[in-house]
Design an enzyme around this catalytic site. Structure first.
Site, short mmCIF file in Angstrom:
data_model
loop_
_atom_site.label_atom_id
_atom_site.label_comp_id
_atom_site.label_asym_id
_atom_site.label_seq_id
_atom_site.Cartn_x
_atom_site.Cartn_y
_atom_site.Cartn_z
N LYS A 124 0.86 -1.20 0.00
CA LYS A 124 0.00 0.00 0.00
C LYS A 124 0.89 1.24 0.00
O LYS A 124 1.92 1.28 0.67
CB LYS A 124 -0.89 -0.03 1.25
CG LYS A 124 -1.93 1.09 1.31
CD LYS A 124 -2.84 0.91 2.53
CE LYS A 124 -3.91 1.97 2.64
NZ LYS A 124 -4.78 1.78 3.82
N SER B 205 -9.77 -0.65 7.17
CA SER B 205 -9.27 -0.49 5.80
C SER B 205 -8.61 -1.70 5.18
O SER B 205 -8.29 -1.68 4.00
CB SER B 205 -8.28 0.67 5.74
OG SER B 205 -9.00 1.86 5.66
N SER C 2 -9.68 1.75 2.99
CA SER C 2 -8.85 2.53 2.11
C SER C 2 -7.82 1.72 1.34
O SER C 2 -7.23 2.21 0.39
CB SER C 2 -8.12 3.61 2.92
OG SER C 2 -7.26 3.01 3.87
N1 GLN Z 1 -12.98 3.81 6.58
C1 GLN Z 1 -12.35 4.25 7.81
C2 GLN Z 1 -12.03 5.72 7.73
O1 GLN Z 1 -12.28 6.30 6.71
C3 GLN Z 1 -11.13 3.43 8.09
C4 GLN Z 1 -9.94 3.88 7.39
C5 GLN Z 1 -8.76 3.03 7.68
O2 GLN Z 1 -8.87 1.97 8.30
N2 GLN Z 1 -7.59 3.53 7.30
O3 GLN Z 1 -11.55 6.30 8.67
#
Ligand code: GLN
Length: 462
Positions: free
Chosen positions: A72, A171, A147
């Protein structure tokens, strides 16, 4: 494609690492429109593969020799740009490797590239990347989740053996659920965060995607362990012993608590509990108190920490510097460098920390964090794992979820594991009537990562 299967062929000489790399590169090219990668290091991967093949033929193969990994793009790897999918860091060249990258390379793995993501890991759909949306390989009109959407698609569409992601509130698990891959968020502190660009440091955890539990366990063994470069890394972590399926006790959410879920997810959840019972496990309904606090607690803590962590992108030290000469360099650079979701989080986080509101929001959120963690600890006094869905729906269409709060609600089942610091795993569990993947989750007690992976492997083989 499983690394363990490939590896036995690399070792037997029936195929080569180089040909595996060529087929991954071909898949990346064929699926270019999915936009899963921000950088592909094809030639470096090819020469690393040739070196791996020499080691196989010389009998010098290391534990992960020839494992092809995608990373990532918020994890630092030298020789590849590090952008966090943000204009703020466009073209930034990192100076050192993240500890996880160093460990993978030392064990013989090779990096194929950096994957697309929501900007600074903020999002649940991969629509906030400054470099274009990622498309789901099961249906390109739908999101892959976020994400770490690029890392999920890379594993789902066979562009690598495994990939690394980061999970602050889901994410890894949510995109794993949307792409029929396994996704693990390890116990907080078991995998070093050195070299991961911070979003919300007390919640962030590096973890991985794979097509099999055996691959996941093998790679996890390599990246876990104490790292003096990360002050939150756990020194003497002793993983909990695995529990045989017939002796394992699993807590489940009563179906009445799944109110916001699609009916197909509720039906799949019932089948999931039956499948767990078939492995011999005892499954019992348990009501976890304070679940109404999960989302508000997460979004206060995560935005507060983000507003502080992202203060370093000031247009002076590194990253985008605004060309405009009339305004304030920092304000202009941040306005131009950050997209709207990142700006929204910074503003909310600054607000919940501000004088006069800190007590009302941030301190309260810290108190509810304690309540949530204690409630989990009480469940784990009697149970080995907690079973719940990963997501309330399957993959939605691009542009379908428009308001930010509805998007945030899609993290309902995932954020609590980060709040409590416990390990959690998303397991592919069939598809809905549209053929879209469904993911089911197992959460474990602190240091119970191996335990939940073991239960998942029983499920796969039963
Ligand atoms: N969807 C969650 C957020 O937008 C989690 C993001 C993540 O785990 N990096 O904060």
């Amino acid at each position: 494609m499983s690394y363990i299967q490939d590896r036995s062929e690399f070792a037997a000489g029936t195929t080569t690492t180089r040909s595996a790399v060529e087929s991954f590169i071909e898949s990346i090219e064929t699926h270019n429109a999915l936009n899963a990668f921000l950088h592909v290091g094809a030639d470096t991967a090819r020469s690393a593969a040739d070196a791996a093949d020499e080691r196989f033929s010389a009998g010098l193969a290391r534990p992960l020799e020839g494992l092809v990994v995608a990373i990532k793009d918020n994890i630092s790897a030298t020789g590849m740009p590090l952008t966090c999918a943000s204009r703020m860091l466009d073209g930034f060249d990192p100076l050192y490797n993240a500890t996880v990258v160093e460990r993978l390379i030392d064990a013989g793995a090779l990096l194929i590239g950096k994957t697309n993501m929501d900007e600074f890991a903020m999002g649940s759909s991969n629509e906030t990347s400054a470099f274009g949306i990622v498309r789901n390989s099961y249906d390109p009109d739908r999101v892959p989740g976020g994400s770490s959407g690029g890392s999920a698609v890379a594993v789902a569409a066979k562009m690598c053996h495994v990939s690394l992601g980061s999970d602050t509130g889901g994410s890894i698990r949510q995109p794993a659920a949307f792409t029929a891959t396994y996704g693990l968020k390890p116990t907080y502190g078991r995998v070093s965060r050195y070299g991961l660009v911070a979003f919300a440091s007390s919640l962030d955890q590096i973890g991985l995607f794979s097509n099999s539990i055996a691959d996941m366990q093998l790679v996890f063994d390599t990246i876990t362990g104490y790292d003096p470069m990360d002050s939150t890394s756990v020194k003497d972590a002793s993983p909990l012993p695995v529990v045989e399926a017939s002796a394992s006790r699993i807590a489940a959410l009563p179906l009445t608590e799944l109110k916001g879920c699609d009916q197909e997810i509720i039906d799949a959840y019932s089948r999931y509990l039956d499948a767990l019972r078939l492995t011999g496990a005892t499954v019992e309904d348990v009501t976890l108190p304070y679940s109404a606090l999960w989302i508000p607690t997460y979004f206060i803590l995560a935005t507060a920490e983000a507003s502080s962590n992202l203060a370093r992108f000031d247009g002076v030290r590194y990253g985008l510097r605004s060309e405009s000469s009339d305004g304030d360099i920092t304000t202009d650079s941040r306005s131009q460098g950050f997209g709207s979701e990142v700006q929204r989080r910074i503003m909310l986080g600054t607000f919940v920390l501000s004088a006069g509101y800190g007590e009302a929001y941030y301190t309260k959120a810290q108190q509810s964090r304690r309540l949530i963690s204690d409630a989990y600890a009480r469940v784990f006094e009697s149970y080995d794992a907690f079973a719940l869905p990963t997501t309330p729906t399957t993959a939605f269409r691009h542009g379908q979820v428009k308001d930010p709060v509805s998007m945030w609600l899609s993290d309902y089942f995932t954020v609590s594991a980060n709040i409590a610091g416990i390990p959690a795993l998303s397991i592919p569990f069939g598809t809905d009537s549209k053929g879209l993947p469904i993911g089911m989750q197992l959460q474990g007690t602190m240091f119970g990562d191996e335990r939940i992976m073991h239960i998942a492997s029983m499920l796969a083989s039963s």
